[in-house]
Write a protein that holds these residues in place. Structure first.
Motif, PDB file in Angstrom:
ATOM      1  N   PRO A   1      54.501  37.038  37.171  1.00 14.77           N
ATOM      2  CA  PRO A   1      55.029  37.970  38.186  1.00 14.77           C
ATOM      3  C   PRO A   1      54.036  38.183  39.331  1.00 14.77           C
ATOM      4  N   ARG A   2      54.549  38.168  40.525  1.00 11.94           N
ATOM      5  CA  ARG A   2      53.697  38.399  41.694  1.00 11.94           C
ATOM      6  C   ARG A   2      53.186  39.836  41.740  1.00 11.94           C
ATOM      7  N   GLU A   3      53.874  40.753  41.049  1.00  7.36           N
ATOM      8  CA  GLU A   3      53.434  42.142  41.049  1.00  7.36           C
ATOM      9  C   GLU A   3      52.059  42.306  40.414  1.00  7.36           C
ATOM     10  N   LEU A   4      51.734  41.430  39.469  1.00  9.38           N
ATOM     11  CA  LEU A   4      50.411  41.519  38.848  1.00  9.38           C
ATOM     12  C   LEU A   4      49.305  41.250  39.864  1.00  9.38           C
TER      13      LEU A   4
ATOM     14  N   LEU B   1      45.328  45.628  44.918  1.00  7.70           N
ATOM     15  CA  LEU B   1      45.175  47.041  45.250  1.00  7.70           C
ATOM     16  C   LEU B   1      44.005  47.667  44.507  1.00  7.70           C
ATOM     17  N   ASP B   2      43.719  47.165  43.309  1.00 10.59           N
ATOM     18  CA  ASP B   2      42.587  47.689  42.549  1.00 10.59           C
ATOM     19  C   ASP B   2      41.263  47.098  42.994  1.00 10.59           C
ATOM     20  N   GLY B   3      41.294  46.188  43.980  1.00 11.03           N
ATOM     21  CA  GLY B   3      40.060  45.625  44.508  1.00 11.03           C
ATOM     22  C   GLY B   3      39.635  44.320  43.882  1.00 11.03           C
TER      23      GLY B   3
ATOM     24  N   GLN C   1      38.563  36.838  40.471  1.00 12.86           N
ATOM     25  CA  GLN C   1      38.904  37.764  39.395  1.00 12.86           C
ATOM     26  C   GLN C   1      40.380  37.689  39.032  1.00 12.86           C
ATOM     27  N   GLN C   2      41.252  37.498  40.027  1.00 18.09           N
ATOM     28  CA  GLN C   2      42.669  37.352  39.738  1.00 18.09           C
ATOM     29  C   GLN C   2      42.943  36.076  38.940  1.00 18.09           C
TER      30      GLN C   2
END
Length: 328
Positions: A216-219, A225-227, A232-233
């Motif tokens: 999901p792109r929401e992840l 948003l959490d920086g 890291q992603q």
């Protein structure tokens, strides 16, 4: 006066009649999948299992060129062919061990590079940009080309005098003192690795790209948003989400690369250099060049057992941490 007594037969209940009618239909319904699978099972038996059994039988026979016309009359040798193959102090066993080690090193490098390139390209292609469809099509060209046509093209590119590789490395970039021999000597290993990676990484790209469609792109948006940065992603979201896909991908690439025969055979011919002597070509030479089919069959059986063992250990190791715990 005559009294007529009419005897009526008991009528079957609608429920029992329905059960009686449904039972043959249920049997047909349950047997239909097996009936549809029957042609594929017969072809699998004829194409794979029967030759495999014949190869195992041949490995216990002293089958040479003198018994080619009627191999069934070849005398039994027991486990002598296996004993010769694993006797690493003898010439035959030593050559097989060297070929096995070359194949292991080649497979690990090829699979690792294919996975890295395919994963990097798939992640890069996730974001929409102009020309993405064209790049995807270009990336899949090496995988879509016929093996023989692609490898023969590389043979011309690796030529010593007029090959494109030496022209670029020596004449244009001046990275070498003199043109290199890529199809003989130690450089043959790097030539074979280059062709294998060029031919195999688009498959990894295709599989990883398909697996990324389920993330999901929401992840990624929440992580941004959490920086969380790009690396890291990839580390926290992309790679864990691709774990089931990578499990199958790495195994398939390993089996394909370890058993690859077409690439080295077309690249070097019937006699591959020692630096690129893959075990598939080595078994071919032991069987069809020296005409010792019994020893070649024993080597093939040993290769099959090794691949089965590696597959079992790999699947057990990769699925152990992903088994769901039972509810108490």
């Amino acid at each position: 006066m005559t009294t007529t007594i009419e005897v009526r037969k008991p009528q079957a209940s609608p429920e029992s009649d329905g059960v009686r009618r449904a039972r043959p239909g249920r049997i047909r319904r349950l047997g239909l999948p097996y009936l549809l699978l029957l042609p594929a099972l017969i072809l699998e038996l004829l194409v794979h299992l029967v030759p495999m059994v014949i190869g195992v039988v041949m490995s216990f026979k002293e089958l040479t060129q003198f018994y080619i016309r009627d191999w069934g009359t070849a005398p039994w040798s027991g486990i002598d062919n296996y004993r010769v193959s694993v006797d690493f102090d003898a010439p035959v066993g030593h050559a097989l061990l060297r070929s096995f080690l070359v194949t292991v090193g080649f497979t690990l490098l090829s699979v690792g590079l294919c996975w890295i390139l395919g994963t990097a390209a798939a992640i890069f292609m996730q974001d929409a940009f102009r020309g993405r469809g064209l790049l995807r099509a270009l990336f899949l060209v090496p995988y879509a080309l016929p093996v023989y046509a692609a490898v023969i093209t590389w043979v011309f590119m690796f030529q010593h005098d007029n090959g494109l590789v030496n022209h670029v490395l020596h004449d244009q970039l001046h990275l070498t003192d003199e043109p290199s021999f890529w199809l003989i000597g130690d450089n043959s290993f790097y030539a074979l690795l280059t062709v294998s990676v060029w031919k195999g990484w688009p498959f990894a790209f295709l599989i990883v790209m398909a697996g990324l469609q389920n993330v999901p792109r929401e992840l990624y948006e929440a992580a941004a948003l959490d920086g969380a940065g790009v690396w890291q992603q990839i580390r926290r979201i992309t790679l864990p989400s691709l774990a089931p896909v990578n499990q199958v991908l790495v195994l398939v690439l390993f089996l394909w690369t370890f058993n690859d025969f077409n690439t080295p055979f077309v690249l070097f011919g019937r006699a591959a250099p020692q630096a690129a002597d893959l075990i598939s070509v080595h078994i071919y030479q032991a069987s069809f060049v020296t005409w010792n089919f019994g020893t070649g069959s024993a080597m093939s059986v040993l290769l099959l057992l090794f691949l089965l063992a590696v597959t079992g250990v790999y699947l057990a190791a990769t699925t152990r941490g992903r088994r769901p715990s039972r509810a108490r």
